[in-house]
Design a protein around this motif. Structure first.
Motif, PDB file in Angstrom:
ATOM      1  N   UNK A  30       8.032  -7.702   8.330  1.00 20.10           N
ATOM      2  CA  UNK A  30       7.851  -8.133   6.950  1.00 20.10           C
ATOM      3  C   UNK A  30       7.966  -9.650   6.894  1.00 20.10           C
ATOM      4  N   UNK A  31       6.896 -10.296   6.485  1.00 22.96           N
ATOM      5  CA  UNK A  31       6.878 -11.750   6.457  1.00 22.96           C
ATOM      6  C   UNK A  31       7.274 -12.324   5.092  1.00 22.96           C
ATOM      7  N   UNK A  32       7.775 -11.461   4.207  1.00 22.73           N
ATOM      8  CA  UNK A  32       8.191 -11.930   2.886  1.00 22.73           C
ATOM      9  C   UNK A  32       9.560 -12.591   2.969  1.00 22.73           C
ATOM     10  N   UNK A  33      10.059 -13.053   1.830  1.00 28.21           N
ATOM     11  CA  UNK A  33      11.361 -13.699   1.802  1.00 28.21           C
ATOM     12  C   UNK A  33      12.515 -12.747   2.040  1.00 28.21           C
ATOM     13  N   UNK A  34      12.240 -11.443   2.011  1.00 30.42           N
ATOM     14  CA  UNK A  34      13.301 -10.457   2.209  1.00 30.42           C
ATOM     15  C   UNK A  34      13.266  -9.840   3.604  1.00 30.42           C
ATOM     16  N   UNK A  53      11.335  -7.659  -3.537  1.00 30.02           N
ATOM     17  CA  UNK A  53      10.162  -8.499  -3.313  1.00 30.02           C
ATOM     18  C   UNK A  53       9.093  -7.729  -2.547  1.00 30.02           C
ATOM     19  N   UNK A  54       7.822  -7.937  -2.840  1.00 29.83           N
ATOM     20  CA  UNK A  54       6.756  -7.229  -2.122  1.00 29.83           C
ATOM     21  C   UNK A  54       6.713  -7.644  -0.660  1.00 29.83           C
ATOM     22  N   UNK A  55       6.368  -6.719   0.229  1.00 30.30           N
ATOM     23  CA  UNK A  55       6.276  -7.073   1.645  1.00 30.30           C
ATOM     24  C   UNK A  55       5.017  -7.880   1.928  1.00 30.30           C
ATOM     25  N   UNK A  56       5.012  -8.536   3.067  1.00 28.93           N
ATOM     26  CA  UNK A  56       3.835  -9.268   3.547  1.00 28.93           C
ATOM     27  C   UNK A  56       3.640  -8.880   5.008  1.00 28.93           C
ATOM     28  N   UNK A  57       2.470  -8.368   5.335  1.00 27.55           N
ATOM     29  CA  UNK A  57       2.193  -7.966   6.710  1.00 27.55           C
ATOM     30  C   UNK A  57       0.830  -8.499   7.140  1.00 27.55           C
ATOM     31  N   UNK A  58       0.622  -8.507   8.444  1.00 29.55           N
ATOM     32  CA  UNK A  58      -0.703  -8.813   8.968  1.00 29.55           C
ATOM     33  C   UNK A  58      -1.546  -7.553   8.875  1.00 29.55           C
ATOM     34  N   UNK A  59      -2.664  -7.576   8.158  1.00 32.84           N
ATOM     35  CA  UNK A  59      -3.451  -6.352   7.970  1.00 32.84           C
ATOM     36  C   UNK A  59      -4.084  -5.882   9.269  1.00 32.84           C
TER      37      UNK A  59
END
Length: 376
Positions: free
Chosen positions: A122-126, A309-315
């Motif tokens: 997860x590349x988000x702030x969390x 917070x929403x997650x951020x991933x490499x699609x």
């Protein structure tokens, strides 16, 4: 009224009834294929091209060091288009201290066996105080792989069984789980993605992690639809009051993001609360938090009472071969359900309509013969 006229009216009524039943059968058949019809108004409203996510039967209590507890993650496609997707679940506790070592998640796809979910980057702030679990596998670089793509055709849904357990040393207190998907809409003709796909969250469910020493009550059967609910806003008294929230939309390219499940819009000190920066490469969709529910001794889950917070991933790469494989699997599943009846009652309706039609034709034959005999 003469006997002849009575029989004529009866025959006409029988024919009308048969036509109504035949029409109902046709309408149900049309709805099953996803073609727009009078009975598909719900699908018409949902043509915004987004999958609906829900968590059903999440227990209100998990015991640290206890047995795994089961619930269902449902991906519902009420749009007019087919989709491919990868499902994920984001876990977080209110204190922000939950780590990957604190829980284990397994999942079972329809018709499949239990598999172990993996921790997704997860590349988000969390990324350091929450756990993003992918219901699939990762490549050597730690990113989602194309072969894990699943398909869901228009008007269909995919229920995924999930069971989660928390380690003996897991942090106690309030926590929650948020359903997430990386999804891409397919073109109606080529059956290939119309864009690079996007991440979306559709809400979450809160629960409590408790210490060992008591058995939780059975998992409830109540369903949480996961629809957005008001975001808490701190006031001068420190008590949250509901406010609405929203976020813009953008198309995913190199990085996929999702909509926050809730962020405070103020602080007791009067200083603005910092909000996470959402990369412009993701397309957000709705998710939410709600005011804190009252403490309960029961086992009924409720809304998450803290921001997630929403997650951020490499699609994953949406290769034609992987998309075709997912689409073929979805088509095969739909065909299997159709052959086994899928739990609907269209066959019974068709049989009843045919019986009424035969009765109506028989009545008209009797009338014609009676008229011929009287004229002779």
């Amino acid at each position: 009224m003469s006997i002849r006229r009575s029989l004529s009216l009866a025959g006409a009524a029988a024919l009308a009834s048969s036509l109504v039943l035949a029409g109902a059968q046709g309408a149900m058949a049309v709805g099953a294929t996803g073609t727009p019809s009078a009975v598909a108004s719900q699908a018409d409203k949902a043509s915004h091209a987004g999958l609906d996510l829900s968590l059903n039967g999440v227990p209100g209590t998990f015991i640290a060091g206890g047995d795994a507890r089961e619930f269902t993650f449902k991906i519902d496609n009420r749009t007019k288009h087919d989709f491919v997707f990868i499902p994920l679940l984001k876990f977080k506790n209110k204190a922000g201290s939950l780590q990957a070592k604190d829980l284990k998640v397994q999942y079972r796809l329809p018709g499949g066996e239990w598999q172990t979910a993996v921790v997704a980057p997860d590349q988000s702030g969390e990324k350091n105080n929450s756990v993003l679990m992918m219901l699939g596998t990762l490549d050597a670089s730690g990113n989602p792989v194309a072969d894990d793509l699943l398909g869901v055709n228009r008007g269909k849904n995919v229920p995924i069984k999930v069971r989660a357990s928390f380690a003996d040393g897991a942090p106690l207190g309030r926590a929650g789980v948020v359903p997430v998907v990386f999804a891409a809409q397919l073109d109606d003709s080529s059956h290939q993605p119309v864009d690079n796909g996007h991440l979306s969250c559709d809400g979450g469910v809160g629960f409590v992690i408790k210490a060992a020493g008591g058995k939780p009550t059975p998992t409830p059967t109540s369903s949480h639809t996961g629809k957005p609910s008001p975001t808490p806003t701190p006031t001068q008294t420190g008590k949250p009051s509901p406010t609405a929230s929203g976020s813009p939309s953008a198309t995913a390219t190199a990085t996929a993001t999702a909509t926050p499940t809730g962020q405070p819009t103020g602080s007791p000190t009067g200083k603005p609360t910092e909000k996470p920066t959402t990369p412009a490469t993701g397309e957000p969709s709705g998710s939410a938090t709600a005011p804190a529910p009252a403490e309960s001794s029961g086992d009924t889950a409720g809304p998450i009472d803290f921001p997630v917070e929403p997650p951020v991933i490499t699609p994953p790469p949406l290769t034609p071969a992987a998309v075709d494989k997912a689409k073929a699997a979805a088509d095969g599943s739909d065909k299997a359900l159709a052959q086994t009846g899928g739990g609907d009652n269209t066959t019974a309706i068709a049989a009843t309509g045919a019986a009424v039609l035969v009765a109506g034709v028989g009545t008209l034959v009797v009338l014609r013969r009676r008229k011929s005999a009287q004229q002779g």
